[in-house]
Scaffold this active site. Structure first.
Site, PDB file in Angstrom:
ATOM      1  N   GLN A 117      15.086  36.442   3.489  1.00 49.59           N
ATOM      2  CA  GLN A 117      13.981  36.978   2.994  1.00 49.59           C
ATOM      3  C   GLN A 117      13.899  38.354   2.396  1.00 49.59           C
ATOM      4  O   GLN A 117      13.383  38.617   1.258  1.00 49.59           O
ATOM      5  CB  GLN A 117      12.892  37.292   4.299  1.00 49.59           C
ATOM      6  CG  GLN A 117      11.559  37.843   3.843  1.00 49.59           C
ATOM      7  CD  GLN A 117      10.627  37.998   4.933  1.00 49.59           C
ATOM      8  OE1 GLN A 117      10.715  37.029   6.010  1.00 49.59           O
ATOM      9  NE2 GLN A 117       9.934  38.992   5.020  1.00 49.59           N
ATOM     10  N   HIS A 159       9.834  33.258  11.119  1.00 47.47           N
ATOM     11  CA  HIS A 159      11.196  32.482  10.611  1.00 47.47           C
ATOM     12  C   HIS A 159      11.415  31.638  12.149  1.00 47.47           C
ATOM     13  O   HIS A 159      11.525  32.066  13.316  1.00 47.47           O
ATOM     14  CB  HIS A 159      12.276  33.574  10.796  1.00 47.47           C
ATOM     15  CG  HIS A 159      12.268  34.300   9.425  1.00 47.47           C
ATOM     16  ND1 HIS A 159      13.162  34.037   8.805  1.00 47.47           N
ATOM     17  CD2 HIS A 159      11.205  35.202   9.052  1.00 47.47           C
ATOM     18  CE1 HIS A 159      12.962  35.033   7.392  1.00 47.47           C
ATOM     19  NE2 HIS A 159      11.724  35.609   7.663  1.00 47.47           N
ATOM     20  N   CYS A 168      16.018  29.475   5.609  1.00 47.92           N
ATOM     21  CA  CYS A 168      17.030  30.385   5.944  1.00 47.92           C
ATOM     22  C   CYS A 168      18.383  29.923   5.879  1.00 47.92           C
ATOM     23  O   CYS A 168      18.915  28.900   6.123  1.00 47.92           O
ATOM     24  CB  CYS A 168      16.986  30.938   7.479  1.00 47.92           C
ATOM     25  SG  CYS A 168      18.225  31.722   8.288  1.00 47.92           S
ATOM     26  N   GLU A 169      19.297  30.548   5.051  1.00 45.74           N
ATOM     27  CA  GLU A 169      20.403  30.267   4.451  1.00 45.74           C
ATOM     28  C   GLU A 169      21.473  30.271   5.945  1.00 45.74           C
ATOM     29  O   GLU A 169      22.600  29.781   5.552  1.00 45.74           O
ATOM     30  CB  GLU A 169      20.895  31.179   3.365  1.00 45.74           C
ATOM     31  CG  GLU A 169      21.388  32.522   3.664  1.00 45.74           C
ATOM     32  CD  GLU A 169      21.738  33.498   2.469  1.00 45.74           C
ATOM     33  OE1 GLU A 169      22.418  34.247   2.606  1.00 45.74           O
ATOM     34  OE2 GLU A 169      21.446  32.786   1.244  1.00 45.74           O
ATOM     35  N   HIS A 170      21.024  30.951   6.748  1.00 43.57           N
ATOM     36  CA  HIS A 170      22.175  31.108   7.864  1.00 43.57           C
ATOM     37  C   HIS A 170      21.888  29.868   8.805  1.00 43.57           C
ATOM     38  O   HIS A 170      22.832  29.556   9.536  1.00 43.57           O
ATOM     39  CB  HIS A 170      21.696  32.331   8.743  1.00 43.57           C
ATOM     40  CG  HIS A 170      21.714  33.769   7.970  1.00 43.57           C
ATOM     41  ND1 HIS A 170      20.997  34.608   7.870  1.00 43.57           N
ATOM     42  CD2 HIS A 170      23.004  33.846   7.240  1.00 43.57           C
ATOM     43  CE1 HIS A 170      21.498  35.481   7.266  1.00 43.57           C
ATOM     44  NE2 HIS A 170      22.554  35.049   6.685  1.00 43.57           N
ATOM     45  N   HIS A 171      20.764  29.326   9.006  1.00 49.15           N
ATOM     46  CA  HIS A 171      20.564  28.194  10.058  1.00 49.15           C
ATOM     47  C   HIS A 171      19.909  26.920   9.357  1.00 49.15           C
ATOM     48  O   HIS A 171      19.905  26.095   9.843  1.00 49.15           O
ATOM     49  CB  HIS A 171      19.636  28.495  11.219  1.00 49.15           C
ATOM     50  CG  HIS A 171      20.349  29.871  11.921  1.00 49.15           C
ATOM     51  ND1 HIS A 171      19.964  30.972  11.823  1.00 49.15           N
ATOM     52  CD2 HIS A 171      21.229  29.720  12.867  1.00 49.15           C
ATOM     53  CE1 HIS A 171      20.521  31.834  12.427  1.00 49.15           C
ATOM     54  NE2 HIS A 171      21.279  31.220  13.087  1.00 49.15           N
ATOM     55  N   CYS A 192      14.129  30.318  12.825  1.00 53.07           N
ATOM     56  CA  CYS A 192      15.407  30.475  13.500  1.00 53.07           C
ATOM     57  C   CYS A 192      15.267  31.515  14.610  1.00 53.07           C
ATOM     58  O   CYS A 192      16.134  31.484  15.358  1.00 53.07           O
ATOM     59  CB  CYS A 192      16.532  30.739  12.147  1.00 53.07           C
ATOM     60  SG  CYS A 192      15.733  32.409  11.438  1.00 53.07           S
TER      61      CYS A 192
END
Length: 187
Positions: free
Chosen positions: A117, A145, A76-79, A147
């Site tokens: 995703q 996920h 995940c590019e956020h976490h 995250c």
């Protein structure tokens, strides 16, 4: 990706967490973590042309081709936490079919980048469309996920489903339904 720079960054992370990177259990961890991240993100070093490598073959088939249950692992590019799942990819050929393993390799190439995703689903569909010039392409991804499971709301049994339908799969309810029914059947 410089292994040396990544190793230094992981050393800084451990130190900033209050850890002692020289203790037995962490000796070598910064370099191992850096190598793992290089592997997990090796999709940045690949191109569609390299992956397909000319594996397009003439075919009179104009019926749906489906590759189901392609395992995928992404971050995940956020976490920068993993999401793990499977992709189902279908296309309707117009004179050319792509080598079976190439579909899975395309999924991997995009999954092995920092992602969300929704974008991953679209990238796979557009790549298959670009390579095959298909009458239609459909991609569905189901993933869990970390995250969402390990932090935040901590929901262990939730999964995310995303889909992209191009061409005939978008225009024809019957074609879309056939695809969705075929991927929902047990192995």
């Amino acid at each position: 990706m410089s292994l040396e720079k990544l190793t230094k960054n992981y050393l800084d992370v451990l130190t900033n967490l209050g850890e002692q990177p020289e203790r037995d259990g962490l000796k070598g961890t910064p370099e191992r973590a850096a190598k793992a991240m290089q592997f997990l993100c090796h999709g940045y070093n690949q191109s569609l042309d390299e992956i397909v490598n000319g594996a397009l073959f003439d075919s009179d088939n104009d019926e749906m081709v489906i590759v189901k249950d392609i395992e995928l692992y992404s971050l995940c590019e956020h976490h920068m936490l993993p999401f793990i799942g499977k992709a189902h990819v279908a296309y309707i050929p117009t004179g050319k079919v792509i080598g079976l393993s190439k579909v899975a390799r395309i999924v991997d190439m995009f999954a092995r980048r920092l992602q969300i995703q929704e974008n991953l689903t679209r990238q796979i569909a557009e790549a298959i469309q670009q390579v095959t010039n298909a009458r239609g392409v459909a991609v569905v991804i189901e993933a869990k996920h970390m995250c969402m499971m390990m932090r935040g709301v901590e929901k262990q049994n939730s999964s995310m489903h995303s889909s992209v339908m191009l061409g005939a799969f978008r225009e024809s309810v019957n074609t879309r339904q056939e695809f969705l029914q075929l991927i929902s059947r047990g192995n």
